[in-house]
Enzyme design. Sequence first.
Site, PDB file in Angstrom:
ATOM      1  N   GLY A  16      36.742  53.956  77.300  1.00  0.00           N
ATOM      2  CA  GLY A  16      37.395  54.646  76.184  1.00  0.00           C
ATOM      3  C   GLY A  16      37.636  53.687  75.038  1.00  0.00           C
ATOM      4  N   GLY A  18      40.585  53.000  71.736  1.00  0.00           N
ATOM      5  CA  GLY A  18      41.824  53.337  71.051  1.00  0.00           C
ATOM      6  C   GLY A  18      41.787  52.890  69.607  1.00  0.00           C
ATOM      7  N   MET A  20      42.876  50.120  68.354  1.00  0.00           N
ATOM      8  CA  MET A  20      42.650  48.692  68.132  1.00  0.00           C
ATOM      9  C   MET A  20      41.633  48.079  69.090  1.00  0.00           C
ATOM     10  SD  MET A  20      46.491  47.216  67.441  1.00  0.00           S
ATOM     11  CE  MET A  20      45.853  45.551  67.413  1.00  0.00           C
ATOM     12  N   LYS A  37      39.782  44.981  78.340  1.00  0.00           N
ATOM     13  CA  LYS A  37      40.229  45.453  77.031  1.00  0.00           C
ATOM     14  C   LYS A  37      39.752  44.461  75.973  1.00  0.00           C
ATOM     15  CE  LYS A  37      44.531  47.021  74.792  1.00  0.00           C
ATOM     16  NZ  LYS A  37      45.986  47.174  75.014  1.00  0.00           N
ATOM     17  N   GLU A 141      45.975  58.276  90.598  1.00  0.00           N
ATOM     18  CA  GLU A 141      45.549  59.394  91.454  1.00  0.00           C
ATOM     19  C   GLU A 141      46.360  59.463  92.739  1.00  0.00           C
ATOM     20  OE1 GLU A 141      43.711  61.762  90.627  1.00  0.00           O
ATOM     21  OE2 GLU A 141      42.820  60.994  88.794  1.00  0.00           O
TER      22      GLU A 141
END
Length: 505
Positions: A16, A18, A20, A37, A141
């Site tokens: 994914g 975001g 930044m 990240k 989960e």
Amino acid sequence: MENTTINGYKLKYKLGEGGMAEVWYAENYLQKPAAVKVLQKRFCGMPEVVSRFENEARLMVHLNHPHIRNIYDYSTVDGCPCMIMEYLEGKDLSQRMKEGMHFSNRQLITWWNDLVDALQYTHRKNIIHRDIKPSNLFLTEDGKIKILDFGIAKLRDNVTVTQTGSRMGTLMYMSPEQVYDVKTLSYKTDIYSLAVTFYHLVSGVAPYDASKISDFEIQENIVRRHIDTTVLPDPWKGLLPLYLGKNPEDRKELRRIDADITKSDETIVFTPVPPQPIETIYPPLSTHPAQKTGSNRFGYIFLVFLIVTGLIVFALNKDGILSMFGVNQDANKPVAEKPVPKPRVKKQPQPVPSEDLKTDTVDARNDTMTSTQVVTSEDLGQKEAEIRNRINDYYRMRQDCGSLSRFFRDTVQQYYNRSDELLTRIQKECAAYHGKWRFTEADINSSSYVFTYNPNGNTYVDFSMLYKIKQNEADDWIPYNIDVSVVFDQQMKIVRIVERRIEKL
């Protein structure tokens, strides 16, 4: 970037992206999964953003708690900083709520206790998160809750990231001190944000409706109005107010909830109240011995039989019985009257709308209602132009502190982070400020203006500007991006002015 290896972890695919950073799925040689990240390329040349990213890694590497996302390592890839983190499967609570997930009271109590443990752990290390909210609480989960995103966290004794006064965090869940005094935050700001977050989780409703009120009004509510927790079920109704004090000193220390405080596992979020069964609405028949005797039951049956028989006899012999008592049925019939014709009303021609009376409908909000105002386009345009000129004059003439009476009354309802401020004090503060910063410029983005008209005559104005300051003419400008909200009264005086966001460039 795919298949790039960072500290033994190979990037497989992007999970994914975001505002930044990008997050990639990666595995090491032993196929242990991780999330990497990576700061977006466009930010890698901005020292302040890189510093904030490094700050998150530096803080998280010292944290080891089951309810905080772990960070394994820190590195760079293609010239951009990155973090190798614990890989989590699941979704954050904000996503879960949007999908209509139901949270049981037992779940919420478990999450509360786990998050209290996690925050007490970080606070003992003098780390303040500063952005607790549903989207930063991740539900795995297997049902575990974890705190994410320490990107704007700070050490209590380290103001490197916050010395510019930037207001960081999500407005809806901010504490009052985050709105008006970001430089002196304590761990109590996390306590307030956690309580607001659980108000949302428990009630299913955000504390403020951003679709109906402006950011300025949300800030006003955060600072001045208490959240009504009386609508919540136990134990939240009595617990959350302990942490929602407007003054940080009034907030209690976080405490866990007794897991056995509720015996049921009733779902309390987004769940309608089931209808009450009919049989429970009426009281049960009495079991008194006197009502169970056979003689009483026989008497009731015989009475009902007599009443039914009498009604049948009356229906079959109605005319004869009525004539015995001298009742004439025809005399009781109403006499039909001829309808009196109504006089015709002459139809009046509809007035033709004048081309000169074109109007715009403007939605105007106050604190308690939404109303509609009709104003002419010409008047609206003139008013907005006048307000723009007024704002430009204010920033152009700010150094002339004696001229501030042109823009303010003797007492200002809200002047930045202070309420009911005297003009004389504002002028003294102005003189001290411009004694240091002798050169200032304000470049207002004209396309950023947003006008909201209140039925009481006040006008709310939101805009963004590039504000620059320097002490000496030869110095370089120090630039800031600032979002401002101003309220003008009918006499074009500023009754409220606040800076909603300050970002040093």
